[in-house]
Design a protein around this motif. Structure first.
Motif, short mmCIF file in Angstrom:
data_model
loop_
_atom_site.label_atom_id
_atom_site.label_comp_id
_atom_site.label_asym_id
_atom_site.label_seq_id
_atom_site.Cartn_x
_atom_site.Cartn_y
_atom_site.Cartn_z
N ARG A 121 0.81 -1.21 -0.05
CA ARG A 121 -0.06 0.19 0.16
C ARG A 121 0.92 1.48 -0.11
N ASN A 122 1.90 1.08 0.86
CA ASN A 122 2.88 2.52 0.89
C ASN A 122 3.51 2.75 -0.61
N LEU A 123 4.09 1.60 -0.93
CA LEU A 123 4.79 1.69 -2.25
C LEU A 123 3.76 2.39 -3.39
N ARG A 124 2.78 1.76 -3.52
CA ARG A 124 1.60 2.44 -4.20
C ARG A 124 1.15 4.02 -3.91
N ARG A 125 1.12 4.04 -2.65
CA ARG A 125 0.88 5.42 -2.28
C ARG A 125 2.01 6.41 -2.74
N VAL A 126 3.14 6.12 -2.23
CA VAL A 126 4.42 7.17 -2.58
C VAL A 126 4.61 7.11 -4.08
N ARG A 127 4.39 6.21 -4.80
CA ARG A 127 4.69 5.98 -6.31
C ARG A 127 3.54 7.17 -7.02
N HIS A 128 2.38 7.00 -6.32
CA HIS A 128 1.25 7.95 -6.80
C HIS A 128 1.55 9.52 -6.53
N GLU A 129 1.84 9.46 -5.15
CA GLU A 129 2.31 10.98 -4.65
C GLU A 129 3.31 11.71 -5.54
#
Length: 70
Positions: free
Chosen positions: A9-17
């Motif tokens: 989840r955090n990988l996806r969140r940071v990538r999107h940010e």
């Protein structure tokens, strides 16, 4: 939530940010694009070395992948 799920989840969140595609992240981290997707879908668990490579490619501290974003 499992640690694998939290990292995904955090990988996806940071990538999107960072407005970065899986393909761009993979290119910057020198890994296969499919591997990034598999990490985000929790199909694979990333090693410590891989988390470091991904964090470097994203320009963040690796601890970001372990944060509890509840």
């Amino acid at each position: 939530m499992s640690l694998r799920e939290r990292v995904a989840r955090n990988l996806r969140r940071v990538r999107h940010e960072k407005s970065m595609s899986q393909e761009e992240l993979a290119h910057r981290a020198h890994v296969n694009r499919n591997y990034v997707g598999m990490l985000e879908r929790e199909e694979f668990a990333a090693s410590i070395d891989m988390l470091e490579k991904l964090a470097l490619a994203l320009g963040v501290d690796p601890i970001e992948f372990l944060r509890d974003e509840a």
